[in-house]
Design a protein around this motif. Sequence first.
Motif, PDB file in Angstrom:
ATOM      1  N   MET A   1       4.692  -0.107  18.350  1.00 62.53           N
ATOM      2  CA  MET A   1       4.785   1.428  18.024  1.00 62.53           C
ATOM      3  C   MET A   1       5.417   2.007  19.227  1.00 62.53           C
ATOM      4  O   MET A   1       4.996   1.968  20.318  1.00 62.53           O
ATOM      5  CB  MET A   1       3.073   1.983  17.970  1.00 62.53           C
ATOM      6  CG  MET A   1       2.917   2.366  16.794  1.00 62.53           C
ATOM      7  SD  MET A   1       1.179   2.917  16.898  1.00 62.53           S
ATOM      8  CE  MET A   1       1.091   4.519  16.120  1.00 62.53           C
ATOM      9  N   ASN A   2       6.330   2.976  18.786  1.00 61.53           N
ATOM     10  CA  ASN A   2       7.015   3.710  19.893  1.00 61.53           C
ATOM     11  C   ASN A   2       6.497   4.884  20.203  1.00 61.53           C
ATOM     12  O   ASN A   2       5.274   5.520  19.807  1.00 61.53           O
ATOM     13  CB  ASN A   2       8.570   3.996  19.462  1.00 61.53           C
ATOM     14  CG  ASN A   2       8.442   5.118  18.487  1.00 61.53           C
ATOM     15  OD1 ASN A   2       7.477   5.884  18.113  1.00 61.53           O
ATOM     16  ND2 ASN A   2       9.372   4.690  17.502  1.00 61.53           N
TER      17      ASN A   2
ATOM     18  N   ASP B   1       5.682   8.463  18.640  1.00 62.76           N
ATOM     19  CA  ASP B   1       4.642   7.975  17.550  1.00 62.76           C
ATOM     20  C   ASP B   1       3.189   8.041  17.949  1.00 62.76           C
ATOM     21  O   ASP B   1       2.114   8.671  17.386  1.00 62.76           O
ATOM     22  CB  ASP B   1       4.806   6.959  16.525  1.00 62.76           C
ATOM     23  CG  ASP B   1       6.026   6.983  15.645  1.00 62.76           C
ATOM     24  OD1 ASP B   1       6.311   8.123  15.198  1.00 62.76           O
ATOM     25  OD2 ASP B   1       6.845   6.009  15.592  1.00 62.76           O
TER      26      ASP B   1
ATOM     27  N   LYS C   1       2.164  11.631  18.981  1.00 66.16           N
ATOM     28  CA  LYS C   1       2.250  12.450  17.883  1.00 66.16           C
ATOM     29  C   LYS C   1       0.980  12.021  17.329  1.00 66.16           C
ATOM     30  O   LYS C   1      -0.027  12.903  16.981  1.00 66.16           O
ATOM     31  CB  LYS C   1       3.129  12.347  16.855  1.00 66.16           C
ATOM     32  CG  LYS C   1       4.323  13.008  17.259  1.00 66.16           C
ATOM     33  CD  LYS C   1       5.411  12.833  15.827  1.00 66.16           C
ATOM     34  CE  LYS C   1       6.570  13.728  16.199  1.00 66.16           C
ATOM     35  NZ  LYS C   1       7.737  13.209  15.421  1.00 66.16           N
ATOM     36  N   MET C   2       0.314  10.885  17.224  1.00 65.00           N
ATOM     37  CA  MET C   2      -0.769  10.328  16.333  1.00 65.00           C
ATOM     38  C   MET C   2      -1.996  10.932  17.296  1.00 65.00           C
ATOM     39  O   MET C   2      -3.028  11.423  16.610  1.00 65.00           O
ATOM     40  CB  MET C   2      -0.860   9.001  16.246  1.00 65.00           C
ATOM     41  CG  MET C   2      -1.670   8.441  15.129  1.00 65.00           C
ATOM     42  SD  MET C   2      -1.530   6.649  15.022  1.00 65.00           S
ATOM     43  CE  MET C   2      -0.737   6.479  13.655  1.00 65.00           C
TER      44      MET C   2
ATOM     45  N   HIS D   1      -2.366  14.803  17.008  1.00 67.47           N
ATOM     46  CA  HIS D   1      -2.843  14.858  15.618  1.00 67.47           C
ATOM     47  C   HIS D   1      -4.339  14.763  15.740  1.00 67.47           C
ATOM     48  O   HIS D   1      -5.048  15.572  14.951  1.00 67.47           O
ATOM     49  CB  HIS D   1      -2.265  13.979  14.739  1.00 67.47           C
ATOM     50  CG  HIS D   1      -2.099  14.650  13.349  1.00 67.47           C
ATOM     51  ND1 HIS D   1      -1.110  15.271  12.928  1.00 67.47           N
ATOM     52  CD2 HIS D   1      -2.823  14.402  12.193  1.00 67.47           C
ATOM     53  CE1 HIS D   1      -1.389  15.630  11.580  1.00 67.47           C
ATOM     54  NE2 HIS D   1      -2.205  15.164  11.096  1.00 67.47           N
TER      55      HIS D   1
ATOM     56  N   ALA E   1      -1.723  -2.926  13.476  1.00 67.81           N
ATOM     57  CA  ALA E   1      -1.422  -2.316  14.779  1.00 67.81           C
ATOM     58  C   ALA E   1      -1.372  -3.222  15.758  1.00 67.81           C
ATOM     59  O   ALA E   1      -2.690  -3.839  15.781  1.00 67.81           O
ATOM     60  CB  ALA E   1      -2.493  -1.101  14.819  1.00 67.81           C
ATOM     61  N   ASP E   2      -0.942  -3.120  16.892  1.00 75.61           N
ATOM     62  CA  ASP E   2      -1.015  -3.865  18.013  1.00 75.61           C
ATOM     63  C   ASP E   2      -2.221  -3.433  18.834  1.00 75.61           C
ATOM     64  O   ASP E   2      -2.384  -2.312  18.913  1.00 75.61           O
ATOM     65  CB  ASP E   2       0.178  -3.904  19.055  1.00 75.61           C
ATOM     66  CG  ASP E   2       1.285  -4.771  18.494  1.00 75.61           C
ATOM     67  OD1 ASP E   2       0.974  -5.702  17.779  1.00 75.61           O
ATOM     68  OD2 ASP E   2       2.638  -4.365  18.521  1.00 75.61           O
TER      69      ASP E   2
END
Lengths: 211, 448
Positions: free
Chosen positions: B1-2, B5, B8-9, B12, B351-352
């Motif tokens: 995942m960069n 993101d 942002k997540m 959020h 997801a890692d």
Amino acid sequence: MEIKQGEVCCFLGTSGSGKSTLLNLMAGLEKPTKGTIKINGHFIQKMTEKQLAKFRQKYVGFIFQSYNLLPALTAVENVSLPLTFRGIGKSKREEISKKMLEAVGLKKYITHKPTQMSGGQQQRVGIARAFVSYPPIVFADEPTGNLDSKTTHEVMGLMLEMAKEHNETLIIVTHDKSIAQYADKIVYILDGDIQKIEEKNKEENYEKEGN
Amino acid sequence: MNSIDLFKMAFHNLWRKKTRTFLTVLGVIIGTSSIVVMLSLGIAMDQSFQEYIDSMGNLNIIEVNSSGRYYMDEQASKNQKEMKLNDDAVSKIKAIPGVKAVMPIKRASMKMAVGKMIGYVSVIGIHPEIMEEFDFKIDRGRLLLPTDKEVMIFGSQVAFDFTNPRLRNDYGGFSDKPPVDLISNKMILTSDMDYGERRSNSERDKDYKPPKPHEVKGVGILLESNSDKDWNAYMNMSTLKKILKEDEKFDRQNNRKRNKDENEYGNLKVKVENIEKVEKVQEQLREMGFQAFSLTDMLKSMKEQSRKTQAILGGIGAVSLLVAAIGITNTMIMSIYERTREIGVMKVLGADLPDIKKLFLIEAAMIGFVGGICGLLFSYLVSYGLNKIGGGFMGGMGGMGGEIGISVITPMLSGSALIFSTVVGIVSGYLPARRAMNLSALEAIKTE
């Protein structure tokens, strides 16, 4: 038991028969107490948690009975989640996801949240999410358990279509015999044991699909 | 995942639970601002000490006296070593590592006349070339040049000492204007203390021959420095020596005793490269048998005191930040319970594991960071208010903290507060994040 690439395999059994456990074992969500699982040359039971995560990222798509979409995210964001985990940039992954949503017939619902959609629509988002990264194997755990019979057939048709399109292996767990009819191979499971494996003629299968 | 993101997540997720996030952040705000405000009080104290000491003189300068005259220095008296402050000593001191310049001081009390005005002046002989090293700053005119002979410069207050002996009642008063202008070509310098006061002459011995007055020029007035420099007049060392030697003859005739070696200096000022080295040089000077005193001694004890105060104040502030940290942990654990399913789905979707941990750590760090920023802003507000209100109280304390105020937030303090609050966030989020990472994906999905 062996499942070939591109095969549609169905585990059929009553509740508590262990069919879901088998699925979880294959997806690396549970550790087997004995026996081996080999997928594409990798022994699943020997992998660490980290390796399993990578493995799932690379090889596995997952469709749930209760859809399991993230409620805070829109349809397109939900679909692009697996791509997000792979570190794909936003514009690229949304482009792919939109195409995927179009393919499942939800073009109008791209920016809808899961709560604004019906069960069938949500499951279609779930399907789009499972197939978006073109994984070689897609696991579906009672994918139609929460759907009525009409939607069930739509959803099943969609899943098969997508699996065939990219020669992906689809493994379905269900207690519904009518669903088992879609599969190339039916594995009957009772009380944790495989009772029998029924292989179907492919052509016959296509005929059935046509009906 | 960069990472974009991830951020942002995380944002959020926090945004979804605004109230809870806000309350947690509020805890951090209170914690951060209490630490910052408390420490700012300590820093202000520190700075006003520093300012107070600065106003007394230069911290880099050590004053050296020969131990012979004072027996206060225990070590020196034990050693029975009488060191004379002569040119020999000066060159020895210059050789001490860290010493930048040495200013020998020869002091003579003399009388001066400018026109009709007469004043007692303490004349100090110095070497003009090191004047700048010792912070001589000129207000009017110029500094001494090495080539100057009968030339003097004056401290800013010297002129006020001049009076006109003919006008008995005129003692200059306390007017702002000095009674004489000391930048003048016609000045008389003499060691005859009776110069210009005729009435006492008659009582004198008839043999008495007063020392010859010397003509000097005044070329500059020093900038006011609030130190002893304001009260002295300065001239070239060699000229002063010459004058004193000349005058000595007259003294002998008058049986005045002057047992001082003419090459001996009253005291020395030693300039050290930087404040850190002052102590070391001082130590060495004492070993050599001199008396050494610097303002750094005083500053050190004052700093010690303010450090203690800061530790106490900071400790009080730290308690509230600790409470805030517990708040962050609590929020994160709650959030993990709520999102168990979500975490499970993320895991199943590939997801890692480090990504999941990172996600929660970032959330916790964001709480800490945002809380830190808001807390800092709040601290500035409080600090401003304190200085506005408290300025009045401190004004009465005479110089101490007058200009500095009672609360100072340095960039260093605000920077470290921000880092600290973020680190607190990360630390308090670490355990919950680990927990999220280790959640079994299967269990997480099963939760209905």
